[in-house]
Scaffold this active site. Structure first.
Site, PDB file in Angstrom:
ATOM      1  N   ARG A  58     -10.702   2.648  -2.861  1.00  0.00           N
ATOM      2  CA  ARG A  58      -9.580   2.220  -2.021  1.00  0.00           C
ATOM      3  C   ARG A  58      -9.343   3.274  -0.939  1.00  0.00           C
ATOM      4  O   ARG A  58      -9.690   4.441  -1.127  1.00  0.00           O
ATOM      5  CB  ARG A  58      -8.314   2.058  -2.867  1.00  0.00           C
ATOM      6  CG  ARG A  58      -8.432   0.963  -3.909  1.00  0.00           C
ATOM      7  CD  ARG A  58      -7.146   0.855  -4.675  1.00  0.00           C
ATOM      8  NE  ARG A  58      -6.010   0.642  -3.803  1.00  0.00           N
ATOM      9  CZ  ARG A  58      -5.685  -0.535  -3.258  1.00  0.00           C
ATOM     10  NH1 ARG A  58      -6.410  -1.601  -3.519  1.00  0.00           N
ATOM     11  NH2 ARG A  58      -4.639  -0.646  -2.459  1.00  0.00           N
ATOM     12  N   ILE A  59      -8.730   2.839   0.144  1.00  0.00           N
ATOM     13  CA  ILE A  59      -8.433   3.774   1.234  1.00  0.00           C
ATOM     14  C   ILE A  59      -7.091   4.441   0.947  1.00  0.00           C
ATOM     15  O   ILE A  59      -6.095   3.764   0.677  1.00  0.00           O
ATOM     16  CB  ILE A  59      -8.396   3.009   2.573  1.00  0.00           C
ATOM     17  CG1 ILE A  59      -9.794   2.474   2.879  1.00  0.00           C
ATOM     18  CG2 ILE A  59      -7.887   3.906   3.701  1.00  0.00           C
ATOM     19  CD1 ILE A  59      -9.839   1.450   3.980  1.00  0.00           C
ATOM     20  N   LEU A  60      -7.082   5.766   0.981  1.00  0.00           N
ATOM     21  CA  LEU A  60      -5.825   6.482   0.774  1.00  0.00           C
ATOM     22  C   LEU A  60      -5.000   6.422   2.056  1.00  0.00           C
ATOM     23  O   LEU A  60      -5.508   6.705   3.142  1.00  0.00           O
ATOM     24  CB  LEU A  60      -6.089   7.952   0.435  1.00  0.00           C
ATOM     25  CG  LEU A  60      -6.657   8.265  -0.941  1.00  0.00           C
ATOM     26  CD1 LEU A  60      -6.784   9.777  -1.100  1.00  0.00           C
ATOM     27  CD2 LEU A  60      -5.792   7.687  -2.057  1.00  0.00           C
ATOM     28  N   ARG A  82       0.807  -1.209   0.000  1.00  0.00           N
ATOM     29  CA  ARG A  82       0.000   0.000   0.000  1.00  0.00           C
ATOM     30  C   ARG A  82       0.847   1.269   0.000  1.00  0.00           C
ATOM     31  O   ARG A  82       0.501   2.251  -0.650  1.00  0.00           O
ATOM     32  CB  ARG A  82      -0.925  -0.010   1.221  1.00  0.00           C
ATOM     33  CG  ARG A  82      -2.016   1.022   1.091  1.00  0.00           C
ATOM     34  CD  ARG A  82      -2.984   0.956   2.246  1.00  0.00           C
ATOM     35  NE  ARG A  82      -2.689   1.993   3.212  1.00  0.00           N
ATOM     36  CZ  ARG A  82      -3.505   2.339   4.203  1.00  0.00           C
ATOM     37  NH1 ARG A  82      -4.632   1.704   4.375  1.00  0.00           N
ATOM     38  NH2 ARG A  82      -3.183   3.296   5.033  1.00  0.00           N
ATOM     39  N   ASP A 103     -13.772   7.647   6.054  1.00  0.00           N
ATOM     40  CA  ASP A 103     -15.073   8.341   6.107  1.00  0.00           C
ATOM     41  C   ASP A 103     -15.208   9.186   7.374  1.00  0.00           C
ATOM     42  O   ASP A 103     -16.217   9.146   8.084  1.00  0.00           O
ATOM     43  CB  ASP A 103     -16.233   7.314   6.031  1.00  0.00           C
ATOM     44  CG  ASP A 103     -16.259   6.582   4.694  1.00  0.00           C
ATOM     45  OD1 ASP A 103     -15.798   7.172   3.693  1.00  0.00           O
ATOM     46  OD2 ASP A 103     -16.724   5.435   4.649  1.00  0.00           O
ATOM     47  N   ASP A 106      -9.229  12.648   5.973  1.00  0.00           N
ATOM     48  CA  ASP A 106      -8.104  12.574   6.903  1.00  0.00           C
ATOM     49  C   ASP A 106      -7.635  11.130   6.986  1.00  0.00           C
ATOM     50  O   ASP A 106      -7.981  10.310   6.129  1.00  0.00           O
ATOM     51  CB  ASP A 106      -8.462  13.204   8.264  1.00  0.00           C
ATOM     52  CG  ASP A 106      -9.531  12.409   9.011  1.00  0.00           C
ATOM     53  OD1 ASP A 106      -9.911  11.319   8.554  1.00  0.00           O
ATOM     54  OD2 ASP A 106      -9.981  12.899  10.065  1.00  0.00           O
ATOM     55  N   ASN A 129     -14.056  13.954  -0.361  1.00  0.00           N
ATOM     56  CA  ASN A 129     -14.703  12.674  -0.667  1.00  0.00           C
ATOM     57  C   ASN A 129     -16.216  12.845  -0.613  1.00  0.00           C
ATOM     58  O   ASN A 129     -16.737  13.649   0.160  1.00  0.00           O
ATOM     59  CB  ASN A 129     -14.280  11.621   0.374  1.00  0.00           C
ATOM     60  CG  ASN A 129     -14.882  10.254   0.080  1.00  0.00           C
ATOM     61  OD1 ASN A 129     -14.887   9.779  -1.065  1.00  0.00           O
ATOM     62  ND2 ASN A 129     -15.409   9.594   1.110  1.00  0.00           N
ATOM     63  N   HIS A 140     -19.664  10.692   0.152  1.00  0.00           N
ATOM     64  CA  HIS A 140     -20.097   9.433   0.769  1.00  0.00           C
ATOM     65  C   HIS A 140     -21.626   9.364   0.748  1.00  0.00           C
ATOM     66  O   HIS A 140     -22.294  10.331   1.126  1.00  0.00           O
ATOM     67  CB  HIS A 140     -19.588   9.353   2.215  1.00  0.00           C
ATOM     68  CG  HIS A 140     -19.963   8.073   2.883  1.00  0.00           C
ATOM     69  ND1 HIS A 140     -19.312   6.886   2.611  1.00  0.00           N
ATOM     70  CD2 HIS A 140     -20.940   7.767   3.767  1.00  0.00           C
ATOM     71  CE1 HIS A 140     -19.875   5.910   3.315  1.00  0.00           C
ATOM     72  NE2 HIS A 140     -20.864   6.422   4.025  1.00  0.00           N
TER      73      HIS A 140
HETATM   74  C1  GRF Z   1     -21.115   7.236  -5.107  1.00  0.00           C
HETATM   75  O1  GRF Z   1     -22.334   6.806  -4.568  1.00  0.00           O
HETATM   76  C2  GRF Z   1     -20.221   7.771  -4.022  1.00  0.00           C
HETATM   77  O2  GRF Z   1     -20.905   8.325  -2.953  1.00  0.00           O
HETATM   78  C3  GRF Z   1     -19.492   6.533  -3.555  1.00  0.00           C
HETATM   79  O3  GRF Z   1     -19.281   5.796  -4.741  1.00  0.00           O
HETATM   80  C4  GRF Z   1     -20.308   6.084  -5.675  1.00  0.00           C
HETATM   81  C5  GRF Z   1     -19.649   6.430  -6.976  1.00  0.00           C
HETATM   82  O4  GRF Z   1     -20.553   6.524  -8.044  1.00  0.00           O
HETATM   83  N1  GRF Z   1     -18.294   6.903  -2.850  1.00  0.00           N
HETATM   84  P1  GRF Z   1     -20.039   7.036  -9.481  1.00  0.00           P
HETATM   85  O5  GRF Z   1     -18.876   6.159  -9.899  1.00  0.00           O
HETATM   86  O6  GRF Z   1     -19.642   8.474  -9.339  1.00  0.00           O
HETATM   87  O7  GRF Z   1     -21.209   6.860 -10.396  1.00  0.00           O
END
Ligand code: GRF
Length: 208
Positions: free
Chosen positions: A89-91, A63, A143, A139, A105, A107
């Site tokens: 992936r987790i940065l 990683r 999430d 960070d 990000n 979410h």
């Molecule tokens: C979105 O629902 C976002 O919130 C999550 O992954 C999904 C990506 O969708 N992190 P797309 O590839 O932008 O259509």
């Protein structure tokens, strides 16, 4: 803030598309990075003549090496702001340190409820009556960074994962470009966990 934006995406790329179509953000997206060579997001970038780089984790040893490759790629392209738009992936800390308070990000839930990769399914399975969208700074924890914007999405009795996903995506496609524009326009103030957006993009010559 200087305005060269990289978008990291692993999947369909509908959020990338919304960013590309935004009047303030779109012209500043100069790079799309994916961990998956088959990500449809890459085709969306190419269609707009935006440069793409594919960095499969399997190409490097571990990683940290993958994080180093990401930072090197971002620096080589003079990137100022990074948007995670469905990057699965987790940065690691290497990337977070290099771009502190400059990684956003999106979410698909109201954090801190339903973190992780299956947030929409989880909210539905839990029986939540309201879920939503969170746009936050990244960070070291997953999430978790300071919240820049949230919007609620009610869950209807007859919602399925598909119908709820569609409504959440509609909100994401509005909220992510709006917040990214604010960051680019220097309208984000962060004090510890509390972040706020100042002014409006219209006042600064953007398009609402
Ligand atoms: C979105 O629902 C976002 O919130 C999550 O992954 C999904 C990506 O969708 N992190 P797309 O590839 O932008 O259509």
């Amino acid at each position: 803030m200087e305005g060269r934006v990289a978008v990291l995406a692993s999947g369909t790329g509908t959020n990338l598309q919304a960013l590309l179509e935004d009047a303030v953000v779109g012209p500043r997206v100069v790079l799309v990075v994916s961990d998956r060579p088959d990500a449809p997001a890459l085709a969306r970038a190419r269609e707009r003549r935006v440069e793409t780089v594919v960095l499969p984790p399997s190409d490097v040893a571990g990683r940290d090496a993958h994080d180093d490759a990401i930072v090197e790629t971002l620096r080589r392209h003079g990137i100022d702001v990074v948007v995670l738009a469905g990057y699965m992936r987790i940065l690691g800390p290497g990337v977070v340190h290099a771009y502190r308070d400059r990684i956003v990000n999106v979410h698909p839930a109201l954090l801190p409820a339903f973190p992780g990769a299956t947030a929409i399914d989880d909210a539905l399975a839990y029986g939540a009556r309201v879920t939503g969208v969170t746009v936050h700074l990244v960070d070291e924890e997953v999430d978790h960074g300071p919240i820049l914007a949230q919007e609620a999405v009610p869950i209807a009795d007859d919602d399925t994962v598909a119908t709820l996903t569609a409504r959440i995506h509609d909100v994401e496609h509005r909220l992510l470009p709006t917040v990214t524009a604010a960051l680019l326009q220097g309208r984000v103030r962060v004090a510890g966990r509390r972040a706020r957006l100042t002014g409006s993009r219209a006042a600064l010559g953007g398009v609402a």
